[in-house]
Design a protein around this motif. Structure first.
Motif, PDB file in Angstrom:
ATOM      1  N   PRO A  91       0.908  -1.143  -0.124  1.00 17.06           N
ATOM      2  CA  PRO A  91       0.023  -0.002   0.163  1.00 17.06           C
ATOM      3  C   PRO A  91       0.659   1.308   0.143  1.00 17.06           C
ATOM      4  CG  PRO A  91      -0.959  -1.577   1.496  1.00 17.06           C
ATOM      5  CD  PRO A  91       0.571  -1.959   1.101  1.00 17.06           C
ATOM      6  N   GLY A  92       1.764   1.342   0.757  1.00 20.44           N
ATOM      7  CA  GLY A  92       2.728   2.568   0.949  1.00 20.44           C
ATOM      8  C   GLY A  92       3.461   2.777  -0.491  1.00 20.44           C
ATOM      9  N   GLN A  93       3.999   1.645  -1.284  1.00 21.10           N
ATOM     10  CA  GLN A  93       4.549   1.945  -2.555  1.00 21.10           C
ATOM     11  C   GLN A  93       3.327   2.402  -3.550  1.00 21.10           C
ATOM     12  OE1 GLN A  93       7.663  -1.507  -3.579  1.00 21.10           O
ATOM     13  NE2 GLN A  93       6.299  -2.325  -1.936  1.00 21.10           N
ATOM     14  N   ALA A  94       2.207   1.656  -3.301  1.00 22.98           N
ATOM     15  CA  ALA A  94       1.268   2.078  -4.321  1.00 22.98           C
ATOM     16  C   ALA A  94       0.781   3.591  -4.415  1.00 22.98           C
ATOM     17  CB  ALA A  94      -0.046   1.165  -4.090  1.00 22.98           C
ATOM     18  N   ALA A 117       1.925   5.180 -12.569  1.00 24.34           N
ATOM     19  CA  ALA A 117       0.569   4.697 -12.580  1.00 24.34           C
ATOM     20  C   ALA A 117       0.491   3.277 -12.554  1.00 24.34           C
ATOM     21  CB  ALA A 117      -0.474   5.420 -13.556  1.00 24.34           C
ATOM     22  N   HIS A 118       1.153   2.586 -13.509  1.00 23.01           N
ATOM     23  CA  HIS A 118       1.090   1.195 -13.590  1.00 23.01           C
ATOM     24  C   HIS A 118       1.630   0.502 -12.406  1.00 23.01           C
ATOM     25  CE1 HIS A 118      -0.838   0.078 -17.515  1.00 23.01           C
ATOM     26  NE2 HIS A 118      -0.116   1.034 -18.246  1.00 23.01           N
ATOM     27  N   HIS A 119       2.807   1.090 -11.986  1.00 28.51           N
ATOM     28  CA  HIS A 119       3.387   0.362 -10.858  1.00 28.51           C
ATOM     29  C   HIS A 119       2.407   0.408  -9.337  1.00 28.51           C
ATOM     30  CE1 HIS A 119       7.453  -0.466 -12.044  1.00 28.51           C
ATOM     31  NE2 HIS A 119       7.586   0.631 -12.339  1.00 28.51           N
ATOM     32  N   LEU A 121      -1.024   0.710  -9.790  1.00 33.11           N
ATOM     33  CA  LEU A 121      -1.963  -0.580  -9.996  1.00 33.11           C
ATOM     34  C   LEU A 121      -1.535  -1.792  -9.628  1.00 33.11           C
ATOM     35  CD1 LEU A 121      -4.868  -1.144 -10.957  1.00 33.11           C
ATOM     36  CD2 LEU A 121      -3.540  -1.241 -13.265  1.00 33.11           C
ATOM     37  N   THR A 122      -0.157  -2.274  -9.792  1.00 36.72           N
ATOM     38  CA  THR A 122       0.223  -3.267  -9.475  1.00 36.72           C
ATOM     39  C   THR A 122       0.137  -3.723  -7.940  1.00 36.72           C
ATOM     40  OG1 THR A 122       1.645  -3.404 -11.448  1.00 36.72           O
ATOM     41  CG2 THR A 122       2.544  -4.898  -9.747  1.00 36.72           C
ATOM     42  N   HIS A 123       0.816  -2.530  -7.359  1.00 34.25           N
ATOM     43  CA  HIS A 123       1.010  -2.636  -5.840  1.00 34.25           C
ATOM     44  C   HIS A 123      -0.477  -2.794  -5.190  1.00 34.25           C
ATOM     45  CE1 HIS A 123       5.304  -2.625  -5.383  1.00 34.25           C
ATOM     46  NE2 HIS A 123       5.419  -1.776  -6.136  1.00 34.25           N
ATOM     47  N   TYR A 124      -1.346  -1.730  -5.604  1.00 34.19           N
ATOM     48  CA  TYR A 124      -2.783  -1.798  -5.107  1.00 34.19           C
ATOM     49  C   TYR A 124      -3.240  -3.398  -5.384  1.00 34.19           C
ATOM     50  CZ  TYR A 124      -3.278   3.216  -3.799  1.00 34.19           C
ATOM     51  OH  TYR A 124      -3.213   4.293  -3.096  1.00 34.19           O
ATOM     52  N   GLY A 125      -3.176  -3.924  -6.358  1.00 35.20           N
ATOM     53  CA  GLY A 125      -3.593  -5.355  -6.771  1.00 35.20           C
ATOM     54  C   GLY A 125      -2.845  -6.238  -5.520  1.00 35.20           C
ATOM     55  N   ALA A 126      -1.722  -6.120  -5.415  1.00 32.46           N
ATOM     56  CA  ALA A 126      -0.913  -7.097  -4.332  1.00 32.46           C
ATOM     57  C   ALA A 126      -1.557  -6.918  -2.924  1.00 32.46           C
ATOM     58  CB  ALA A 126       0.441  -6.736  -4.520  1.00 32.46           C
ATOM     59  N   ALA A 127      -2.033  -5.914  -2.679  1.00 32.79           N
ATOM     60  CA  ALA A 127      -2.345  -5.309  -1.529  1.00 32.79           C
ATOM     61  C   ALA A 127      -3.918  -5.781  -1.218  1.00 32.79           C
ATOM     62  CB  ALA A 127      -2.127  -3.979  -1.034  1.00 32.79           C
ATOM     63  N   GLY A 128      -4.578  -6.088  -2.516  1.00 35.88           N
ATOM     64  CA  GLY A 128      -6.214  -6.662  -2.426  1.00 35.88           C
ATOM     65  C   GLY A 128      -6.809  -5.260  -2.240  1.00 35.88           C
ATOM     66  N   ASP A 129      -6.501  -4.134  -2.463  1.00 35.96           N
ATOM     67  CA  ASP A 129      -7.076  -2.641  -2.170  1.00 35.96           C
ATOM     68  C   ASP A 129      -7.773  -2.174  -3.539  1.00 35.96           C
ATOM     69  OD1 ASP A 129      -8.161   0.061  -1.666  1.00 35.96           O
ATOM     70  OD2 ASP A 129      -5.980   0.434  -0.685  1.00 35.96           O
ATOM     71  N   ARG A 130      -9.390  -2.767  -3.477  1.00 39.98           N
ATOM     72  CA  ARG A 130     -10.052  -2.278  -4.557  1.00 39.98           C
ATOM     73  C   ARG A 130     -10.209  -0.974  -4.788  1.00 39.98           C
ATOM     74  NH1 ARG A 130     -12.331  -6.695  -6.949  1.00 39.98           N
ATOM     75  NH2 ARG A 130     -14.102  -5.569  -7.634  1.00 39.98           N
ATOM     76  N   ALA A 131     -10.281  -0.090  -3.918  1.00 33.87           N
ATOM     77  CA  ALA A 131     -10.330   1.444  -3.832  1.00 33.87           C
ATOM     78  C   ALA A 131      -9.144   2.066  -4.708  1.00 33.87           C
ATOM     79  CB  ALA A 131     -10.759   1.961  -2.443  1.00 33.87           C
ATOM     80  N   GLY A 132      -7.906   1.585  -4.089  1.00 32.97           N
ATOM     81  CA  GLY A 132      -6.683   1.912  -4.539  1.00 32.97           C
ATOM     82  C   GLY A 132      -6.650   1.744  -5.945  1.00 32.97           C
ATOM     83  N   GLN A 133      -6.989   0.333  -6.501  1.00 37.70           N
ATOM     84  CA  GLN A 133      -7.113  -0.009  -7.685  1.00 37.70           C
ATOM     85  C   GLN A 133      -7.904   1.011  -8.710  1.00 37.70           C
ATOM     86  OE1 GLN A 133      -7.284  -4.360  -8.481  1.00 37.70           O
ATOM     87  NE2 GLN A 133      -7.522  -4.654  -6.395  1.00 37.70           N
ATOM     88  N   ALA A 135      -8.513   4.149  -7.985  1.00 34.82           N
ATOM     89  CA  ALA A 135      -7.681   5.327  -8.231  1.00 34.82           C
ATOM     90  C   ALA A 135      -6.483   4.954  -9.159  1.00 34.82           C
ATOM     91  CB  ALA A 135      -7.122   5.597  -6.785  1.00 34.82           C
ATOM     92  N   ALA A 136      -5.774   4.030  -9.172  1.00 36.79           N
ATOM     93  CA  ALA A 136      -4.840   3.713 -10.183  1.00 36.79           C
ATOM     94  C   ALA A 136      -5.398   3.572 -11.564  1.00 36.79           C
ATOM     95  CB  ALA A 136      -3.999   2.396  -9.728  1.00 36.79           C
ATOM     96  N   LEU A 137      -6.396   2.800 -11.682  1.00 39.33           N
ATOM     97  CA  LEU A 137      -7.174   2.712 -12.864  1.00 39.33           C
ATOM     98  C   LEU A 137      -7.600   4.168 -13.550  1.00 39.33           C
ATOM     99  CD1 LEU A 137      -9.275  -0.531 -12.542  1.00 39.33           C
ATOM    100  CD2 LEU A 137      -7.445  -0.006 -14.311  1.00 39.33           C
TER     101      LEU A 137
END
Length: 280
Positions: A91-94, A117-119, A121-133, A135-137
């Motif tokens: 999450p911090g990296q995202a 932005a792609h990085h 998205l990858t980190h939010y995905g690894a964290a399972g953070d859908r709200a973060g995903q 934002a990244a999308l």
């Protein structure tokens, strides 16, 4: 904050700084944000708290970024990334990549911003953070729009909006509506763009994100001017200026300066869209 730190409550100082970040940022209290995070960084170092140091560097980067001190911001962001990476903190990296994406986009470095932005998205995905995903999308879509790939941008932003609505993230929905407004305008759909910007403005007001609300109002006014609705344009710009006043933005702020030019005469060229944006 300083009282808590000087009294030996270093852990509480770091937690309080983290809790205050979003509020101070959305309300434009960036000097206060910098001071709070500097105090938190001192406290985290005393505690040898790596996670606290990473969060403080991210917060300091955000504060410096908002005040257009981009070299200082980049230094803090990169320090935050290094520490978050060492901790395996996705999450911090995202979030940090998200900040870097916005900052580099404001410098017109859109391909570099898209990489960040792609990085994110990858980190939010690894964290399972859908709200973060979400934002990244939205960020990915927005940057594709800046690079001229409007249809690809539309796909990403629609995915972002669906996720933001699913998670109940109102500020995320607002930012995505704003992006969709820009994309529809670039595609020639001014009516759709106006509707998207109105959705964004309403949600930004509800979440207290005055800086972003003002940016959306600027764009709404620009569309009204482009379609010959000059009274509606001035109304939107006047509302944006009121938000800038509420934030206490100086006349040298790019957003405020652009608004003042618009209100002084319709012939003035708009400031670059990326300079107005205040993405999370």
């Amino acid at each position: 904050m300083r009282k808590a730190s000087s009294a030996g409550f270093d852990t509480h100082t770091c937690r309080l700084a983290s809790a205050l970040t979003t509020f101070l940022d959305r309300h434009g209290h960036w000097r206060a944000l910098a001071a709070v995070q500097a105090t938190a960084l001192e406290a985290a170092r005393r505690q040898e708290d790596t996670a606290g140091q990473a969060e403080a560097h991210r917060g300091l980067g955000l504060a410096q970024d908002r005040m257009n001190r981009r070299e200082e911001a980049r230094t803090h962001y990169l320090l935050a990334l290094r520490l978050f990476d060492a901790l395996g903190n996705h999450p911090g990296q995202a979030r940090t990549h998200q900040h870097l994406a916005r900052m580099t986009a404001a410098q017109q470095l859109h391909q570099q911003a898209l990489d960040h932005a792609h990085h994110s998205l990858t980190h939010y995905g690894a964290a399972g953070d859908r709200a973060g995903q979400s934002a990244a999308l939205n960020h990915v879509g927005w940057l594709h729009a800046q690079l001229g790939a409007q249809e690809q941008a539309l796909v990403h932003c629609r995915q972002s909006l669906a996720l933001a609505q699913e998670t109940g993230d109102l500020n995320g929905q607002a930012h995505t509506w704003d992006s969709l407004g820009y994309i529809h305008h670039r595609l020639g759909g001014n009516a759709e763009a106006v509707d998207c910007y109105r959705q964004a403005i309403e949600l930004f007001r509800r979440t207290g994100d005055l800086h972003s609300e003002a940016a959306s109002l600027v764009c709404l006014g620009d569309i009204h001017r482009a379609t010959g609705r000059h009274d509606a344009a001035r109304s939107a710009w006047s509302r944006a200026l009121a938000s800038a006043d509420e934030l206490g933005l100086p006349e040298t702020d790019p957003q405020r300066a652009g608004l003042l030019h618009r209100l002084r005469g319709p012939q003035v060229r708009a400031t670059p869209r990326s300079a107005q944006r205040n993405r999370p």
